[in-house]
Write a protein that holds these residues in place. Sequence first.
Motif, PDB file in Angstrom:
ATOM      1  N   SER A 255      17.739  35.824  13.175  1.00  0.00           N
ATOM      2  CA  SER A 255      17.721  36.944  12.538  1.00  0.00           C
ATOM      3  C   SER A 255      18.018  37.142  11.083  1.00  0.00           C
ATOM      4  CB  SER A 255      19.176  38.014  13.247  1.00  0.00           C
ATOM      5  OG  SER A 255      20.350  37.184  12.989  1.00  0.00           O
ATOM      6  N   ALA A 256      17.738  38.178  10.293  1.00  0.00           N
ATOM      7  CA  ALA A 256      18.017  38.185   8.904  1.00  0.00           C
ATOM      8  C   ALA A 256      18.945  39.357   8.655  1.00  0.00           C
ATOM      9  CB  ALA A 256      16.596  38.501   8.132  1.00  0.00           C
ATOM     10  N   ASN A 257      20.184  38.834   7.812  1.00  0.00           N
ATOM     11  CA  ASN A 257      21.256  39.666   7.585  1.00  0.00           C
ATOM     12  C   ASN A 257      20.839  40.455   6.192  1.00  0.00           C
ATOM     13  OD1 ASN A 257      23.178  39.290   9.559  1.00  0.00           O
ATOM     14  ND2 ASN A 257      23.378  37.159   8.625  1.00  0.00           N
ATOM     15  N   VAL A 258      20.412  41.880   6.461  1.00  0.00           N
ATOM     16  CA  VAL A 258      19.845  42.424   5.145  1.00  0.00           C
ATOM     17  C   VAL A 258      21.002  43.505   4.444  1.00  0.00           C
ATOM     18  CG1 VAL A 258      18.048  44.181   4.675  1.00  0.00           C
ATOM     19  CG2 VAL A 258      17.767  42.298   6.649  1.00  0.00           C
ATOM     20  N   ASP A 259      20.916  43.540   3.169  1.00  0.00           N
ATOM     21  CA  ASP A 259      21.696  44.535   2.308  1.00  0.00           C
ATOM     22  C   ASP A 259      20.759  45.547   2.152  1.00  0.00           C
ATOM     23  OD1 ASP A 259      24.236  43.113   2.329  1.00  0.00           O
ATOM     24  OD2 ASP A 259      23.376  41.861   0.960  1.00  0.00           O
ATOM     25  N   THR A 260      21.224  46.743   2.021  1.00  0.00           N
ATOM     26  CA  THR A 260      20.529  47.809   1.753  1.00  0.00           C
ATOM     27  C   THR A 260      21.155  48.699   0.493  1.00  0.00           C
ATOM     28  OG1 THR A 260      19.958  48.281   3.899  1.00  0.00           O
ATOM     29  CG2 THR A 260      19.529  50.029   2.444  1.00  0.00           C
TER      30      THR A 260
ATOM     31  N   ARG B  49      15.640  46.898   0.328  1.00  0.00           N
ATOM     32  CA  ARG B  49      16.304  46.093   1.134  1.00  0.00           C
ATOM     33  C   ARG B  49      16.032  44.656   0.361  1.00  0.00           C
ATOM     34  NH1 ARG B  49      14.993  50.122   4.331  1.00  0.00           N
ATOM     35  NH2 ARG B  49      16.498  51.051   5.558  1.00  0.00           N
ATOM     36  N   SER B  50      17.038  43.685   0.795  1.00  0.00           N
ATOM     37  CA  SER B  50      16.789  42.493   0.763  1.00  0.00           C
ATOM     38  C   SER B  50      17.685  41.469   1.542  1.00  0.00           C
ATOM     39  CB  SER B  50      17.320  41.909  -1.013  1.00  0.00           C
ATOM     40  OG  SER B  50      18.657  42.206  -1.059  1.00  0.00           O
ATOM     41  N   VAL B  51      17.105  40.423   1.899  1.00  0.00           N
ATOM     42  CA  VAL B  51      17.739  39.521   2.879  1.00  0.00           C
ATOM     43  C   VAL B  51      18.752  38.632   2.232  1.00  0.00           C
ATOM     44  CG1 VAL B  51      17.282  37.527   4.227  1.00  0.00           C
ATOM     45  CG2 VAL B  51      15.547  39.236   4.011  1.00  0.00           C
ATOM     46  N   ARG B  52      19.965  38.771   2.756  1.00  0.00           N
ATOM     47  CA  ARG B  52      21.295  38.059   2.190  1.00  0.00           C
ATOM     48  C   ARG B  52      21.364  36.943   2.776  1.00  0.00           C
ATOM     49  NH1 ARG B  52      25.848  39.364   5.022  1.00  0.00           N
ATOM     50  NH2 ARG B  52      24.952  41.568   5.154  1.00  0.00           N
TER      51      ARG B  52
END
Length: 151
Positions: free
Chosen positions: A41-46, A64-67
Amino acid sequence: MAAPVFEEFEEMVLEVEFDPDGTPGTYTKICGLLGVQINRSANVDTSETPADCEDESLPLDVTRSVRSIDVTVGGTGFWARGSQGKMKTWFYSGQALNARVTDAAAASGDIATESGPCLLTQLNNAREKGQQVSADIQLTFKSTPTLTAAA
């Protein structure tokens, strides 16, 4: 049109380096597991940002970007006596052991192995009259696994 070729049960292998003080690189399968599930899984910031500096009435843009990347491996099956001591020792030590998941049938150049230090974060057993004792485990990679391509 060509028919798809699927990976077979025995071609996806979970192994652990149970004796880190012994010979490095000696990995062992966890006996008794019938099912292994890899969860990536990718933890994503919005972020919501203005879409137009002139017309503030417009809806905001969403970016969105992958953190971070999170990889866990779950296993289910039966509680084999040959793995019991190793698994309990690992769990109660709280230490990370090297583990790897290998796609033995990966094509040359494709990612074949995901490996790295793992914590044993779940170790469950259950019994039912007339049945073998079951096992349910969860391994969590301490960081993003090292990816190795097939030769």
